[in-house]
Write a protein that holds these residues in place. Structure first.
Motif, PDB file in Angstrom:
ATOM      1  N   MET A 317      -3.725  -5.797   0.243  1.00 37.87           N
ATOM      2  CA  MET A 317      -4.518  -5.136   1.286  1.00 37.87           C
ATOM      3  C   MET A 317      -5.768  -4.560   0.632  1.00 37.87           C
ATOM      4  N   ARG A 321      -7.534  -0.815   4.244  1.00 37.28           N
ATOM      5  CA  ARG A 321      -6.286  -1.170   4.926  1.00 37.28           C
ATOM      6  C   ARG A 321      -6.537  -1.826   6.295  1.00 37.28           C
ATOM      7  N   ILE A 324      -4.086  -7.469   6.197  1.00 38.80           N
ATOM      8  CA  ILE A 324      -3.110  -7.799   5.161  1.00 38.80           C
ATOM      9  C   ILE A 324      -3.175  -9.307   4.917  1.00 38.80           C
ATOM     10  N   VAL A 347      -4.676  -5.229  10.748  1.00 37.75           N
ATOM     11  CA  VAL A 347      -3.660  -4.193  10.938  1.00 37.75           C
ATOM     12  C   VAL A 347      -3.769  -3.566  12.314  1.00 37.75           C
ATOM     13  N   THR A 352       1.726  -3.376  10.628  1.00 38.83           N
ATOM     14  CA  THR A 352       2.108  -3.651   9.242  1.00 38.83           C
ATOM     15  C   THR A 352       3.525  -4.210   9.111  1.00 38.83           C
TER      16      THR A 352
END
Length: 485
Positions: A317, A321, A324, A347, A352
């Motif tokens: 990541m 963030r 992913i 995300v 997640t």
């Protein structure tokens, strides 16, 4: 634009950071353009007049002085380049019967915005009566004039430009992302024109952009090519991005047309690196220090992987963030390997949990699942372990070995990758190295804040897992990699 010239604005020779003027200029067609503009209430600033003078500069035989090498302009956002070039082109169409112009941007959205802006221009009093039709069909827009001249708009990403013939003027907007292939598709359309004019205009390319064409245009200008024009606006490399003096140095429209509020808005929303390129016109220094040799990377592109081997996957990541990435690697008994991106999702939309579900389903057939100890993806380790996945957590030393291994395997032609996987291609183009420890090891780093190297990190860790793991699950003769949708 205001109805009067702002005489306090700088001349082009004073405003441009770099200005290459072609040899042999005898006349210019801009005088006629300016007279027509004056009659319909359009007046140029002095630096805009300079651009027009060079755009339409001619040699003694009547050919454009830049007909061979072309015209390149590195112009910051919010400067008024579309108005400047667009107005000149529209008036050139009015004064030159049967002129054929194509205006091509990389993105459909940019092309549509330019078309909208040009529609507003030709609907002005004094111009509208010369406009025969405005057409919009299947993403290929056109402004047709009563004298037979036409301006056609389209996006290169949609294949616009191929198949035309005898095009007199080509404008490559967003030239910082003009590819060699698009250039090869479109340039031949001007071969049958008697006096063609080719214009490249854009902002400095990002490390991940296919900016070779625009960079080559700039290199010709810096080398004082006698057959081309190069105009570059930009602030000093070491300037304070919040300094209004830097804004004025880069943007001759500041502050009388581009306001301080507009500049601050860009500074806040673009990010430091993007603002330097797009609002201040600052080119990156030569990027020979990129980690991965583009030629070796291109040579390693292989559409189909070989059968057999075993698969490892890895997760990474970026620091923000936002998404992913799951990288995949297929390794073989002969020491070769094939890397790809198995999945990449945002995300915000997907959350997640999906990587856990994705890897749990595949764990019985995987040799390893790898996450680096310094990655934000470590938050996924507990749920993966709870689901029975044996996660390999790499140290800084492991990362150094993994990055070195990838470069070595590329060098010795032992590594292959799936071609045209955009997130991985962008990561490779924008990756440099950072030192790890004191033994000469290194990890991946990025050339700018607008570069995301997490797909490369994920692929590198997957390679590490495939090469170092002794786990060989299942009896299947072939393990199929999961391709990016």
């Amino acid at each position: 634009m205001a109805a009067e010239t702002t005489h306090s604005t700088p001349k082009l020779s004073d405003a441009a950071r770099v200005l290459n003027i072609p040899d042999g200029i005898a006349t210019t067609g801009f005088g006629r353009v300016r007279r027509v503009a004056d009659r319909i209430g359009i007046h140029f600033d002095r630096w805009q007049e300079g651009i027009g003078t060079l755009m339409l500069a001619k040699r003694a035989d009547g050919t454009y002085a830049s007909s061979v090498g072309g015209i390149g302009m590195s112009i910051c956002r919010q400067t008024g380049k579309t108005f400047t070039v667009g107005t000149i082109i529209v008036i050139l169409c009015l004064t030159t019967p049967n002129l054929k112009v194509i205006w091509t941007a990389h993105r459909t959205r940019t092309s549509a915005e330019t078309f909208k802006s040009m529609q507003a221009l030709v609907k002005r009093p004094g111009l509208s009566r010369h406009c025969k039709a405005i057409r919009q069909t299947n993403g290929q827009e056109e402004i047709a004039f009563a004298n037979g001249s036409r301006i056609l708009f389209g996006a290169r990403e949609q294949g616009f430009g191929r198949g035309f013939a005898a095009v007199d003027v080509i404008i490559f907007d967003e030239a910082q992302i003009l590819t060699e292939k698009a250039l090869e598709d479109i340039i031949p359309t001007a071969n049958a024109a008697k006096n063609p004019l080719i214009i490249h205009m854009g902002t400095p390319p990002r490390p991940v952009d296919p900016g070779e064409v625009f960079t080559d245009r700039r290199a010709a200008g810096l080398a004082h090519d006698p057959d081309s024009t190069w105009i570059e606006f930009g602030a000093d490399r070491d300037c304070d991005t919040a300094d209004p003096d830097a804004w004025a140095q880069a943007n001759p429209s500041y502050p009388h047309r581009t306001t301080a509020t507009a500049m601050l808005r860009m500074l806040k929303n673009l990010g430091e690196d993007s603002f330097r390129r797009e609002a201040l016109g600052i080119w990156d220094q030569d990027t020979e220090h990129t980690a991965i040799d583009p030629e070796l990377w291109a040579q390693a592109a292989t559409p189909e992987r070989a059968p057999g081997g075993w698969t490892a996957m890895a997760i990474d990541m970026p620091p923000h963030r936002g998404w992913i990435t799951i990288g995949a690697c297929q390794a073989y008994e002969d020491g070769t390997a094939y890397i790809d991106i198995a999945a990449l999702k945002g995300v915000r939309k997907h959350g997640t949990k999906w990587p856990v579900d994705f890897l749990v389903r595949r764990w019985p057939r995987l040799a390893a699942v790898v996450i680096d100890a310094q990655s934000p993806a470590t938050v996924l380790i507990p749920p993966l372990k709870a689901a029975g996945v044996d996660v390999t957590v790499t140290s800084a030393s492991d990362m150094g070995k993994a990055c070195g291994r990838l470069l070595d395997m590329l060098q010795y032609h032992e590594l292959r990758h799936k071609p045209d996987v955009r997130p991985l291609e962008q990561a490779v183009a924008g990756a440099t190295v950072r030192k790890i420890g004191v033994e000469g090891a290194f990890g991946w780093n990025k050339l700018g804040s607008d570069v995301d190297i997490s797909p490369l990190v994920a692929a590198t860790l997957a390679l590490h897992g495939a090469v170092t793991s002794t786990r060989r699950p299942g009896d299947e003769p072939e393990q199929r990699m999961i391709e990016l949708p």
